[in-house]
Design a protein around this motif. Structure first.
Motif, PDB file in Angstrom:
ATOM      1  N   ARG A  25       0.703  -1.178   0.067  1.00  0.00           N
ATOM      2  CA  ARG A  25       0.048  -0.057   0.071  1.00  0.00           C
ATOM      3  C   ARG A  25       0.902   1.373  -0.041  1.00  0.00           C
ATOM      4  NH1 ARG A  25      -5.184  -0.474   3.683  1.00  0.00           N
ATOM      5  NH2 ARG A  25      -5.596   1.501   2.773  1.00  0.00           N
ATOM      6  N   VAL A  26       1.837   1.313   0.674  1.00  0.00           N
ATOM      7  CA  VAL A  26       2.945   2.579   0.797  1.00  0.00           C
ATOM      8  C   VAL A  26       3.284   2.508  -0.508  1.00  0.00           C
ATOM      9  CG1 VAL A  26       5.205   3.243   1.627  1.00  0.00           C
ATOM     10  CG2 VAL A  26       3.556   2.445   3.053  1.00  0.00           C
ATOM     11  N   ALA A  27       3.951   1.643  -1.393  1.00  0.00           N
ATOM     12  CA  ALA A  27       4.562   1.527  -2.492  1.00  0.00           C
ATOM     13  C   ALA A  27       3.578   1.977  -3.625  1.00  0.00           C
ATOM     14  CB  ALA A  27       4.947   0.265  -3.248  1.00  0.00           C
ATOM     15  N   GLU A  28       2.479   1.685  -3.508  1.00  0.00           N
ATOM     16  CA  GLU A  28       1.365   2.135  -4.515  1.00  0.00           C
ATOM     17  C   GLU A  28       0.769   3.516  -4.093  1.00  0.00           C
ATOM     18  OE1 GLU A  28      -1.425  -1.084  -4.301  1.00  0.00           O
ATOM     19  OE2 GLU A  28      -0.048  -2.474  -5.690  1.00  0.00           O
ATOM     20  N   ASP A  29       0.570   3.678  -2.956  1.00  0.00           N
ATOM     21  CA  ASP A  29      -0.332   5.055  -2.714  1.00  0.00           C
ATOM     22  C   ASP A  29       0.851   6.154  -2.645  1.00  0.00           C
ATOM     23  OD1 ASP A  29      -2.400   3.575  -2.430  1.00  0.00           O
ATOM     24  OD2 ASP A  29      -2.563   3.585  -0.167  1.00  0.00           O
ATOM     25  N   GLU A 106      12.306   6.867   5.994  1.00  0.00           N
ATOM     26  CA  GLU A 106      11.081   7.496   5.858  1.00  0.00           C
ATOM     27  C   GLU A 106      10.244   6.222   5.244  1.00  0.00           C
ATOM     28  OE1 GLU A 106       7.568   9.384   5.963  1.00  0.00           O
ATOM     29  OE2 GLU A 106       9.544   9.907   7.175  1.00  0.00           O
ATOM     30  N   LEU A 107      10.892   5.258   4.472  1.00  0.00           N
ATOM     31  CA  LEU A 107      10.224   4.255   4.043  1.00  0.00           C
ATOM     32  C   LEU A 107       9.880   3.406   5.129  1.00  0.00           C
ATOM     33  CD1 LEU A 107       9.137   2.558   1.550  1.00  0.00           C
ATOM     34  CD2 LEU A 107      11.465   1.587   1.147  1.00  0.00           C
ATOM     35  N   ALA A 108      11.011   2.983   5.786  1.00  0.00           N
ATOM     36  CA  ALA A 108      10.813   2.206   7.047  1.00  0.00           C
ATOM     37  C   ALA A 108       9.736   2.682   7.936  1.00  0.00           C
ATOM     38  CB  ALA A 108      11.898   1.945   7.759  1.00  0.00           C
ATOM     39  N   ASN A 109       9.518   4.005   8.280  1.00  0.00           N
ATOM     40  CA  ASN A 109       8.667   4.822   9.076  1.00  0.00           C
ATOM     41  C   ASN A 109       7.236   4.564   8.500  1.00  0.00           C
ATOM     42  OD1 ASN A 109       7.831   6.476  11.385  1.00  0.00           O
ATOM     43  ND2 ASN A 109       7.537   8.086   9.562  1.00  0.00           N
ATOM     44  N   MET A 110       7.000   4.713   6.912  1.00  0.00           N
ATOM     45  CA  MET A 110       5.806   4.664   6.508  1.00  0.00           C
ATOM     46  C   MET A 110       5.303   3.286   6.471  1.00  0.00           C
ATOM     47  SD  MET A 110       5.847   7.444   3.259  1.00  0.00           S
ATOM     48  CE  MET A 110       7.265   6.476   2.429  1.00  0.00           C
ATOM     49  N   VAL A 111       6.125   2.330   6.378  1.00  0.00           N
ATOM     50  CA  VAL A 111       5.728   0.788   6.280  1.00  0.00           C
ATOM     51  C   VAL A 111       5.381   0.589   7.623  1.00  0.00           C
ATOM     52  CG1 VAL A 111       6.381  -1.550   6.176  1.00  0.00           C
ATOM     53  CG2 VAL A 111       7.136   0.160   4.137  1.00  0.00           C
ATOM     54  N   TRP A 115       1.481  -0.516   8.770  1.00  0.00           N
ATOM     55  CA  TRP A 115       1.154  -1.866   9.441  1.00  0.00           C
ATOM     56  C   TRP A 115       0.505  -1.677  10.748  1.00  0.00           C
ATOM     57  CZ3 TRP A 115       3.795  -3.680  13.715  1.00  0.00           C
ATOM     58  CH2 TRP A 115       3.272  -5.376  14.131  1.00  0.00           C
ATOM     59  N   LEU A 116       1.112  -0.905  11.472  1.00  0.00           N
ATOM     60  CA  LEU A 116       0.585  -0.613  13.000  1.00  0.00           C
ATOM     61  C   LEU A 116      -1.109  -0.005  12.772  1.00  0.00           C
ATOM     62  CD1 LEU A 116       3.291   0.845  15.110  1.00  0.00           C
ATOM     63  CD2 LEU A 116       2.429  -1.486  15.210  1.00  0.00           C
ATOM     64  N   THR A 117      -1.252   0.819  11.705  1.00  0.00           N
ATOM     65  CA  THR A 117      -2.671   1.522  11.517  1.00  0.00           C
ATOM     66  C   THR A 117      -3.526   0.483  10.985  1.00  0.00           C
ATOM     67  OG1 THR A 117      -1.769   3.647  11.071  1.00  0.00           O
ATOM     68  CG2 THR A 117      -3.799   3.114  10.162  1.00  0.00           C
ATOM     69  N   LEU A 118      -3.141  -0.757  10.320  1.00  0.00           N
ATOM     70  CA  LEU A 118      -4.020  -1.757   9.521  1.00  0.00           C
ATOM     71  C   LEU A 118      -4.292  -2.672  10.563  1.00  0.00           C
ATOM     72  CD1 LEU A 118      -2.106  -2.244   6.106  1.00  0.00           C
ATOM     73  CD2 LEU A 118      -4.461  -1.254   6.378  1.00  0.00           C
ATOM     74  N   THR A 119      -3.048  -2.870  11.370  1.00  0.00           N
ATOM     75  CA  THR A 119      -3.360  -3.991  12.335  1.00  0.00           C
ATOM     76  C   THR A 119      -3.944  -3.783  13.804  1.00  0.00           C
ATOM     77  OG1 THR A 119      -1.081  -4.039  13.019  1.00  0.00           O
ATOM     78  CG2 THR A 119      -1.856  -5.732  11.375  1.00  0.00           C
ATOM     79  N   HIS A 120      -3.540  -2.374  14.221  1.00  0.00           N
ATOM     80  CA  HIS A 120      -4.134  -2.118  15.464  1.00  0.00           C
ATOM     81  C   HIS A 120      -4.652  -0.468  15.711  1.00  0.00           C
ATOM     82  CE1 HIS A 120      -1.142  -5.240  16.153  1.00  0.00           C
ATOM     83  NE2 HIS A 120      -1.551  -5.671  17.178  1.00  0.00           N
TER      84      HIS A 120
END
Length: 171
Positions: A25-29, A106-111, A115-120
């Motif tokens: 999602r990060v890559a695409e969005d 920043e990529l690591a931060n976004m991923v 992930w945390l937003t999607l799962t928690h």
């Protein structure tokens, strides 16, 4: 009191799948890139196809909250330059080492954040500033964490590892 949801652990297939989905999602969005999670065999093949001395970047973001952990993203510098260019609007050749490291972080931060937003979604986490280090493809390939997930990002490998996942008692 612990979180009502089970924390995602590195060995949990659904946790890794959610981490891979977050990277896609990060890559695409945000990066205008094509991405798809890969199985272990395809990830290994992508790593073996890279030159052993190819420079890579590895960025880690630690998080604390209902459980603590870290997300580590590793990618070839050439991929970081291509994605950093798409993200910043600057030509890839114009990005210096500092800008590439900033982008990898920043990529690591976004991923991690996605992930945390999607799962928690209902829980609060704090993310630390990313830590970025240089690596070589040969080193990345030989130290590839079997508990990590590979993502084909514009036909290049992106490796994502999750460590931690220990529940933290809440006051």
């Amino acid at each position: 009191m612990s979180s009502l949801r089970s924390p995602q652990r590195p060995s949990a297939p659904d946790g890794l799948a959610a981490l891979g989905a977050a990277a896609v999602r990060v890559a695409e969005d945000s990066l205008f890139a094509y991405a798809e999670p890969c199985g272990a065999a395809r990830t290994a093949a992508m790593l073996q196809a890279r030159p052993a001395a190819e420079p890579w970047l590895s960025a880690s973001v630690t998080f604390t909250g209902p459980f603590d952990g870290a997300v580590r993203v590793s990618l070839p510098r050439t991929l970081a330059a291509d994605l950093g260019s798409a993200f910043s609007g600057l030509p890839a050749a114009a990005l210096d080492d500092h800008q590439l490291a900033d982008f990898a972080g920043e990529l690591a931060n976004m991923v991690c954040g996605r992930w945390l937003t999607l799962t928690h979604r209902a829980e609060r986490f704090e993310l630390a500033a990313p830590v970025v280090a240089d690596a070589a493809a040969g080193t990345v390939a030989t130290t590839f964490d079997p508990g990590a997930i590979g993502v084909a990002l514009n036909d290049s490998p992106l490796l994502i590892a999750l460590s931690g996942g220990t529940p933290v008692p809440q006051a």
